[in-house]
Design a protein around this motif. Structure first.
Motif, PDB file in Angstrom:
ATOM      1  N   PHE A 154       0.830  -1.198   0.000  1.00 42.77           N
ATOM      2  CA  PHE A 154       0.000   0.000   0.000  1.00 42.77           C
ATOM      3  C   PHE A 154       0.871   1.256   0.000  1.00 42.77           C
ATOM      4  CE2 PHE A 154      -2.367   3.338   2.306  1.00 42.77           C
ATOM      5  CZ  PHE A 154      -3.407   3.495   1.409  1.00 42.77           C
ATOM      6  N   LYS A 155       1.929   1.248   0.803  1.00 39.90           N
ATOM      7  CA  LYS A 155       2.843   2.384   0.868  1.00 39.90           C
ATOM      8  C   LYS A 155       3.497   2.621  -0.492  1.00 39.90           C
ATOM      9  CE  LYS A 155       6.994   4.020   3.182  1.00 39.90           C
ATOM     10  NZ  LYS A 155       8.077   3.681   4.095  1.00 39.90           N
ATOM     11  N   GLU A 156       3.919   1.554  -1.166  1.00 47.11           N
ATOM     12  CA  GLU A 156       4.525   1.695  -2.498  1.00 47.11           C
ATOM     13  C   GLU A 156       3.511   2.256  -3.493  1.00 47.11           C
ATOM     14  OE1 GLU A 156       6.076  -2.119  -3.565  1.00 47.11           O
ATOM     15  OE2 GLU A 156       7.634  -2.065  -2.016  1.00 47.11           O
ATOM     16  N   PHE A 157       2.262   1.786  -3.398  1.00 57.35           N
ATOM     17  CA  PHE A 157       1.212   2.275  -4.290  1.00 57.35           C
ATOM     18  C   PHE A 157       0.973   3.767  -4.090  1.00 57.35           C
ATOM     19  CE2 PHE A 157      -3.342   3.329  -4.614  1.00 57.35           C
ATOM     20  CZ  PHE A 157      -3.507   3.170  -5.984  1.00 57.35           C
ATOM     21  N   VAL A 158       0.860   4.195  -2.837  1.00 54.59           N
ATOM     22  CA  VAL A 158       0.570   5.586  -2.526  1.00 54.59           C
ATOM     23  C   VAL A 158       1.742   6.490  -2.898  1.00 54.59           C
ATOM     24  CG1 VAL A 158       0.141   7.189  -0.624  1.00 54.59           C
ATOM     25  CG2 VAL A 158      -1.116   5.052  -0.757  1.00 54.59           C
ATOM     26  N   MET A 159       2.947   6.000  -2.762  1.00 54.89           N
ATOM     27  CA  MET A 159       4.120   6.841  -2.990  1.00 54.89           C
ATOM     28  C   MET A 159       4.515   6.925  -4.467  1.00 54.89           C
ATOM     29  SD  MET A 159       4.494   8.059  -0.108  1.00 54.89           S
ATOM     30  CE  MET A 159       5.970   8.998  -0.284  1.00 54.89           C
ATOM     31  N   ARG A 160       3.814   6.204  -5.338  1.00 60.59           N
ATOM     32  CA  ARG A 160       4.118   6.349  -6.759  1.00 60.59           C
ATOM     33  C   ARG A 160       3.788   7.753  -7.196  1.00 60.59           C
ATOM     34  NH1 ARG A 160       1.431   1.622 -10.086  1.00 60.59           N
ATOM     35  NH2 ARG A 160      -0.220   2.003  -8.614  1.00 60.59           N
ATOM     36  N   GLY A 161       4.521   8.257  -8.158  1.00 54.08           N
ATOM     37  CA  GLY A 161       4.367   9.642  -8.586  1.00 54.08           C
ATOM     38  C   GLY A 161       2.984   9.982  -9.093  1.00 54.08           C
ATOM     39  N   ASN A 162       2.386   9.102  -9.895  1.00 52.79           N
ATOM     40  CA  ASN A 162       1.102   9.459 -10.483  1.00 52.79           C
ATOM     41  C   ASN A 162      -0.012   9.524  -9.435  1.00 52.79           C
ATOM     42  OD1 ASN A 162       1.087   6.710 -10.095  1.00 52.79           O
ATOM     43  ND2 ASN A 162       0.388   6.201 -12.149  1.00 52.79           N
ATOM     44  N   VAL A 163       0.066   8.724  -8.375  1.00 50.51           N
ATOM     45  CA  VAL A 163      -0.946   8.784  -7.319  1.00 50.51           C
ATOM     46  C   VAL A 163      -0.826  10.098  -6.555  1.00 50.51           C
ATOM     47  CG1 VAL A 163      -1.760   7.698  -5.193  1.00 50.51           C
ATOM     48  CG2 VAL A 163      -1.075   6.279  -7.114  1.00 50.51           C
ATOM     49  N   LEU A 164       0.405  10.497  -6.253  1.00 46.01           N
ATOM     50  CA  LEU A 164       0.604  11.771  -5.557  1.00 46.01           C
ATOM     51  C   LEU A 164       0.179  12.947  -6.430  1.00 46.01           C
ATOM     52  CD1 LEU A 164       4.016  11.089  -3.808  1.00 46.01           C
ATOM     53  CD2 LEU A 164       1.757  11.136  -2.781  1.00 46.01           C
ATOM     54  N   ASP A 165       0.499  12.881  -7.719  1.00 48.52           N
ATOM     55  CA  ASP A 165       0.086  13.945  -8.636  1.00 48.52           C
ATOM     56  C   ASP A 165      -1.431  14.048  -8.693  1.00 48.52           C
ATOM     57  OD1 ASP A 165       2.711  14.459  -9.189  1.00 48.52           O
ATOM     58  OD2 ASP A 165       2.738  13.376 -11.099  1.00 48.52           O
ATOM     59  N   MET A 166      -2.098  12.889  -8.725  1.00 49.96           N
ATOM     60  CA  MET A 166      -3.551  12.884  -8.765  1.00 49.96           C
ATOM     61  C   MET A 166      -4.129  13.493  -7.481  1.00 49.96           C
ATOM     62  SD  MET A 166      -6.222   9.754  -9.313  1.00 49.96           S
ATOM     63  CE  MET A 166      -5.889   9.034  -7.720  1.00 49.96           C
ATOM     64  N   ALA A 167      -3.549  13.146  -6.335  1.00 52.75           N
ATOM     65  CA  ALA A 167      -4.034  13.691  -5.063  1.00 52.75           C
ATOM     66  C   ALA A 167      -3.875  15.212  -5.024  1.00 52.75           C
ATOM     67  CB  ALA A 167      -3.288  13.047  -3.898  1.00 52.75           C
ATOM     68  N   VAL A 168      -2.738  15.704  -5.470  1.00 50.22           N
ATOM     69  CA  VAL A 168      -2.519  17.150  -5.513  1.00 50.22           C
ATOM     70  C   VAL A 168      -3.519  17.795  -6.467  1.00 50.22           C
ATOM     71  CG1 VAL A 168      -0.892  18.943  -6.236  1.00 50.22           C
ATOM     72  CG2 VAL A 168      -0.105  17.040  -4.839  1.00 50.22           C
ATOM     73  N   GLY A 169      -3.758  17.160  -7.616  1.00 48.91           N
ATOM     74  CA  GLY A 169      -4.715  17.685  -8.581  1.00 48.91           C
ATOM     75  C   GLY A 169      -6.126  17.765  -8.019  1.00 48.91           C
ATOM     76  N   ILE A 170      -6.529  16.749  -7.264  1.00 48.93           N
ATOM     77  CA  ILE A 170      -7.869  16.745  -6.676  1.00 48.93           C
ATOM     78  C   ILE A 170      -8.002  17.860  -5.646  1.00 48.93           C
ATOM     79  CG2 ILE A 170      -9.410  15.424  -5.167  1.00 48.93           C
ATOM     80  CD1 ILE A 170      -8.463  12.919  -6.714  1.00 48.93           C
ATOM     81  N   ILE A 171      -6.977  18.029  -4.823  1.00 51.92           N
ATOM     82  CA  ILE A 171      -7.021  19.078  -3.798  1.00 51.92           C
ATOM     83  C   ILE A 171      -7.067  20.461  -4.441  1.00 51.92           C
ATOM     84  CG2 ILE A 171      -5.699  20.154  -1.934  1.00 51.92           C
ATOM     85  CD1 ILE A 171      -4.717  17.250  -1.272  1.00 51.92           C
ATOM     86  N   ILE A 172      -6.220  20.684  -5.430  1.00 53.83           N
ATOM     87  CA  ILE A 172      -6.220  21.980  -6.122  1.00 53.83           C
ATOM     88  C   ILE A 172      -7.535  22.174  -6.868  1.00 53.83           C
ATOM     89  CG2 ILE A 172      -5.148  23.282  -8.007  1.00 53.83           C
ATOM     90  CD1 ILE A 172      -2.462  22.197  -7.026  1.00 53.83           C
ATOM     91  N   GLY A 173      -8.056  21.095  -7.459  1.00 54.45           N
ATOM     92  CA  GLY A 173      -9.337  21.183  -8.166  1.00 54.45           C
ATOM     93  C   GLY A 173     -10.475  21.568  -7.243  1.00 54.45           C
ATOM     94  N   ALA A 174     -10.483  21.012  -6.030  1.00 56.85           N
ATOM     95  CA  ALA A 174     -11.533  21.353  -5.071  1.00 56.85           C
ATOM     96  C   ALA A 174     -11.444  22.836  -4.684  1.00 56.85           C
ATOM     97  CB  ALA A 174     -11.425  20.480  -3.835  1.00 56.85           C
ATOM     98  N   ALA A 175     -10.226  23.311  -4.456  1.00 58.20           N
ATOM     99  CA  ALA A 175     -10.048  24.727  -4.114  1.00 58.20           C
ATOM    100  C   ALA A 175     -10.437  25.611  -5.297  1.00 58.20           C
ATOM    101  CB  ALA A 175      -8.606  24.989  -3.699  1.00 58.20           C
ATOM    102  N   PHE A 176     -10.055  25.199  -6.495  1.00 54.87           N
ATOM    103  CA  PHE A 176     -10.398  25.960  -7.699  1.00 54.87           C
ATOM    104  C   PHE A 176     -11.911  25.995  -7.881  1.00 54.87           C
ATOM    105  CE2 PHE A 176     -10.911  26.240 -12.373  1.00 54.87           C
ATOM    106  CZ  PHE A 176     -10.339  27.484 -12.561  1.00 54.87           C
ATOM    107  N   GLY A 177     -12.588  24.892  -7.577  1.00 45.84           N
ATOM    108  CA  GLY A 177     -14.044  24.848  -7.682  1.00 45.84           C
ATOM    109  C   GLY A 177     -14.706  25.871  -6.771  1.00 45.84           C
ATOM    110  N   LYS A 178     -14.166  26.024  -5.567  1.00 47.76           N
ATOM    111  CA  LYS A 178     -14.726  27.020  -4.643  1.00 47.76           C
ATOM    112  C   LYS A 178     -14.495  28.433  -5.163  1.00 47.76           C
ATOM    113  CE  LYS A 178     -14.371  24.175  -0.522  1.00 47.76           C
ATOM    114  NZ  LYS A 178     -13.755  24.004   0.789  1.00 47.76           N
ATOM    115  N   ILE A 179     -13.331  28.662  -5.746  1.00 48.87           N
ATOM    116  CA  ILE A 179     -13.036  29.989  -6.311  1.00 48.87           C
ATOM    117  C   ILE A 179     -13.996  30.287  -7.457  1.00 48.87           C
ATOM    118  CG2 ILE A 179     -11.331  31.309  -7.619  1.00 48.87           C
ATOM    119  CD1 ILE A 179      -9.177  29.872  -5.931  1.00 48.87           C
ATOM    120  N   VAL A 180     -14.205  29.303  -8.329  1.00 53.71           N
ATOM    121  CA  VAL A 180     -15.108  29.505  -9.464  1.00 53.71           C
ATOM    122  C   VAL A 180     -16.542  29.719  -8.979  1.00 53.71           C
ATOM    123  CG1 VAL A 180     -16.106  28.385 -11.492  1.00 53.71           C
ATOM    124  CG2 VAL A 180     -13.655  28.301 -11.116  1.00 53.71           C
ATOM    125  N   ALA A 181     -16.957  28.950  -7.963  1.00 53.45           N
ATOM    126  CA  ALA A 181     -18.316  29.128  -7.426  1.00 53.45           C
ATOM    127  C   ALA A 181     -18.488  30.545  -6.875  1.00 53.45           C
ATOM    128  CB  ALA A 181     -18.586  28.088  -6.343  1.00 53.45           C
TER     129      ALA A 181
END
Length: 143
Positions: free
Chosen positions: A5-32
């Motif tokens: 599980f640790k190896e899965f989470v620490m892969r680059g694409n999973v971390l990039d996706m998590a950062v993208g989701i967090i930024i997307g949620a914040a961006f959604g609030k700004i757009v709203a």
């Protein structure tokens, strides 16, 4: 299992996706906020002082002045004003993503086309020879 599980989470694409989701949620609030507080009020004023967030159709018998009042009494409503705000939110997010992807696609280097081969290998000695050669310059066999 924890190690996998640790190896899965620490892969680059999973971390990039998590950062993208967090930024997307914040961006959604700004757009709203942009739609609800900046774009829709002038449009509502231009259309005769209409508050889009308070446009609704009451499906019950009792009349209510606002959506909040109708919801407080548990009335069924069609909130088409909120739906219009959501459509504008979506269009702004879609435009922002489109513009971002256009910029990113310009930055990404396109692969160079494959070079046209100028030589081939001799079937006898496997040494490279020009494409137009009739004899191999290394082993003198006919090509």
């Amino acid at each position: 299992m924890f190690k996998e599980f640790k190896e899965f989470v620490m892969r680059g694409n999973v971390l990039d996706m998590a950062v993208g989701i967090i930024i997307g949620a914040a961006f959604g609030k700004i757009v709203a906020s942009l739609v609800d507080d900046i774009i829709m009020p002038p449009i509502g004023r231009a259309l005769g002082h209409v508050d889009f967030s308070n446009l609704f159709i009451n499906l019950g018998e009792t009349s209510y002045a606002t959506i909040t009042e109708a919801k407080a009494h548990g009335a069924a409503t069609l909130n088409y004003g909120l739906f219009l705000n959501t459509i504008v939110n979506f269009l702004i997010v879609a435009l922002a993503i489109f513009l971002l992807l256009r910029i990113v696609n310009r930055w990404v280097a396109k692969p160079a086309p494959a070079a046209v081969p100028t030589s081939k290998d001799c079937p006898q000695c496997a040494m490279p020879i020009p494409l137009a050669a009739k004899k191999c310059g290394h082993c003198t066999s006919a090509v």
